[in-house]
Write a protein that holds these residues in place. Sequence first.
Motif, PDB file in Angstrom:
ATOM      1  N   ARG A 173       0.839  -1.201   0.000  1.00 51.46           N
ATOM      2  CA  ARG A 173       0.000   0.000   0.000  1.00 51.46           C
ATOM      3  C   ARG A 173       0.876   1.254   0.000  1.00 51.46           C
ATOM      4  O   ARG A 173       1.869   1.331   0.726  1.00 51.46           O
ATOM      5  N   LEU A 174       0.506   2.238  -0.810  1.00 48.22           N
ATOM      6  CA  LEU A 174       1.219   3.508  -0.895  1.00 48.22           C
ATOM      7  C   LEU A 174       0.321   4.607  -0.344  1.00 48.22           C
ATOM      8  O   LEU A 174      -0.772   4.846  -0.863  1.00 48.22           O
ATOM      9  N   VAL A 175       0.781   5.269   0.711  1.00 45.00           N
ATOM     10  CA  VAL A 175      -0.006   6.319   1.371  1.00 45.00           C
ATOM     11  C   VAL A 175       0.589   7.678   1.016  1.00 45.00           C
ATOM     12  O   VAL A 175       1.789   7.906   1.249  1.00 45.00           O
ATOM     13  N   PRO A 176      -0.195   8.588   0.435  1.00 41.68           N
ATOM     14  CA  PRO A 176       0.354   9.913   0.069  1.00 41.68           C
ATOM     15  C   PRO A 176       0.906  10.638   1.293  1.00 41.68           C
ATOM     16  O   PRO A 176       0.269  10.684   2.340  1.00 41.68           O
ATOM     17  N   ASN A 177       2.094  11.206   1.153  1.00 39.02           N
ATOM     18  CA  ASN A 177       2.710  12.004   2.220  1.00 39.02           C
ATOM     19  C   ASN A 177       2.386  13.468   1.946  1.00 39.02           C
ATOM     20  O   ASN A 177       3.191  14.216   1.396  1.00 39.02           O
ATOM     21  N   ARG A 178       1.182  13.869   2.331  1.00 41.99           N
ATOM     22  CA  ARG A 178       0.712  15.217   2.001  1.00 41.99           C
ATOM     23  C   ARG A 178       1.505  16.291   2.729  1.00 41.99           C
ATOM     24  O   ARG A 178       1.754  17.371   2.186  1.00 41.99           O
ATOM     25  N   ALA A 179       1.888  16.015   3.965  1.00 40.73           N
ATOM     26  CA  ALA A 179       2.638  17.020   4.731  1.00 40.73           C
ATOM     27  C   ALA A 179       3.958  17.352   4.035  1.00 40.73           C
ATOM     28  O   ALA A 179       4.322  18.525   3.874  1.00 40.73           O
ATOM     29  N   LEU A 180       4.678  16.311   3.607  1.00 38.08           N
ATOM     30  CA  LEU A 180       5.942  16.543   2.915  1.00 38.08           C
ATOM     31  C   LEU A 180       5.711  17.227   1.575  1.00 38.08           C
ATOM     32  O   LEU A 180       6.476  18.110   1.179  1.00 38.08           O
ATOM     33  N   ARG A 181       4.649  16.845   0.890  1.00 39.31           N
ATOM     34  CA  ARG A 181       4.378  17.451  -0.411  1.00 39.31           C
ATOM     35  C   ARG A 181       4.082  18.946  -0.259  1.00 39.31           C
ATOM     36  O   ARG A 181       4.519  19.765  -1.076  1.00 39.31           O
TER      37      ARG A 181
END
Length: 718
Positions: free
Chosen positions: A341-349
């Motif tokens: 599973r790949l979870v978006p790293n929104r904070a880093l983005r």
Amino acid sequence: MASAAIFSSLRRRRSPSLEAFLAPVDLSDVALVQTLVSVTAEIVSSFSDRLFYFQRRNSRSLVRKVEVFLVLLESLNDSPGSALPWTAVICLKELYLLLYRSKILLDYCAQSSKLWLLLQHHPISGHFHDLNQEISTLLDVFPIDEVELGEDVREQIELLQRQARRARLLIDEADEDLRIQLFCFLHEFDKGRVPNSDDVCVFFDQRLGIRDAKSCRHEIEFLEEQIVNHEGDVEPTVSVLNGFVAFTRYCRFLLFGFEEDEVGVGVGGQRKPRKGLISQEIAETFITIPKDFCCPISLDLMRDPVIISTGQTYDRISISRWLEEGHCTCPKTGQMLPNTRLVPNRALRNLMLQWCTAYGVPYDAPECTEASAESFAGASPSKAALAANRATAGLLIKRLAEDGSTCAQTIAAREIRLLAKTGRENRAFIAEAGAIPHLRKLLSSPNSVAQENSVTAMLNLSIYDKNKSRIMDEEGCLGSIVDVLRFGHTTEARENAAATLFSLSAVHDYKKRIADEEGGIEALAGLLLQGTQRGKKDAVTALFNLSTHTENCARMIEAGAVTALVSALGIEGVAEEAAGALALIVRQPIGAKAVGKEEMAVAGLIGMMRCGTPRGKENAVAALLELCRSGGAAATERVVKAPSLAGLLQTLLFTGTKRARRKAASLARVFQRCESASTMHYGGLGVGYAFAGNSAANRDTSFVGDVSVQMSISVPVL
């Protein structure tokens, strides 16, 4: 205590000494008092006669309080025989901290830009009030009756104590009116209207005292520095600050024209060093991308960071490819993956987007519904910033169109270059307003700075796809860019011309036109061999792009590009792209023949299979395979007789990428056929593998598909 925000900003501006945060220890009473006298006297001498443009009343009030403390401390220092009570010693140590924080705040108000002080009017006033309250608390607990003081000194301390108790938050009304007027100007741009020029002139000249281009430049650079250092703890937001930067830049040219400021632009003149973000010559040294923003697999800036089950973050395209190749471990830690599973790293983005916006690095967020528009609102350009930039672009292009001084045109080209650094909107309306024809004329300028700024502006504009056609359709523009590449006055100009050709060659229809331009490929080959590391990178990526067009092969051979690419196989940083370009060239018989004539070609590709990056090994084995297919028996013999080929192929079959394994299997098939023909023994390399055939029927008809060069290479904005 004063909040950390202002001092966080101050630390970013200038790191205070450690004494600002640590009270003195292991000092005798006498030494402590003497230290405090020294610190207090320094503050009084530095700021008692200083003219504060804003926060005048708060600053003067704080300095007067420090003057009273100086009287108290000098009185204590004049009575060395009397011991201080322990409560007084504690209060004096606390006073030490208060004095240093007062010095930092006063210094901040004295050195910050005028516009920034207006924008921070309320927070800074609050910090003065916080210090005043702490002074009041300190005086309340100071044992004034237990220390030996003169009557006059005691009266001054008691008066200060009463005044500190009555003090309230002071917001200077005149400063507040100016702050509101500043926001009104920005509101005008936000509504699509240009503020009245007379009102702007009065505001800058009479109200702010900004009366020349140099002062205006200082204001712009200071605001840009705050954008770079922005950590989310200071208002206004980045988008609003960008609006004020754009407004101030517009006012700089509206009010002060194109007079030369502190940036040297004379013919042949030595450019003066400049400060701030706007002055950083990215053409000389690339911005160092924060390590956390780079994918551990590709080592490039991530476009869509995602988290895997081990907690590590990778770029989605890189980790997806890793998983598709059959790997079930974390590339960085080697741990087995319980799931994929790949979870978006929104904070880093979000952090990456803010950093890219501040530094002018192109960043295309993935077209994905997972990321909400709200998460990027803080860094997106505001309507006011776009409107102000559009108005500024109009002034700049008007100046370029006039037959004025070279100095003025150079300044205009420099500012267009800076405007085009960020935002597709800026690049779009600059080109739409007609900047490209005027920039083309400056490409042939005898002024080295004018030429460098114009070619770099052209590079930045070319990043926007629609501008590529405008540049290519402008008569003589491509030839002028190639001329800068060949004969540019500075290394930076030549390198930026190469980067511009790389950007333009992203469009397939332009590759043949670029290759046919006289001297273009020759100059790229020369830059690849003799340029700086950045120049080599620009040259090899441009050559790779040109090699993807089948009709350019003969031209590249004629221009000496093959020799340069073979030599580049041993140059770190460009070898991967060089091998990719060679893999494309050798697909044609004339290309294979040319590569086969290069003595170091096979050895260089073998060396890359041994020590290159995963993609470099992939490109190297692909180039060797195509050399066997298209180069005839002699070329095939050279390849199969290369030392260590068998072992390298066997290693690649087990450890290479999916595409590399396929190419290695095909090359092993060629090896086996030669082995059978010459009764040579080969150690069972093909056992268990379905090798690809070597016939034309089995050969992949895709020209570029089997060459792996990471073409997400960003064109640098400069």
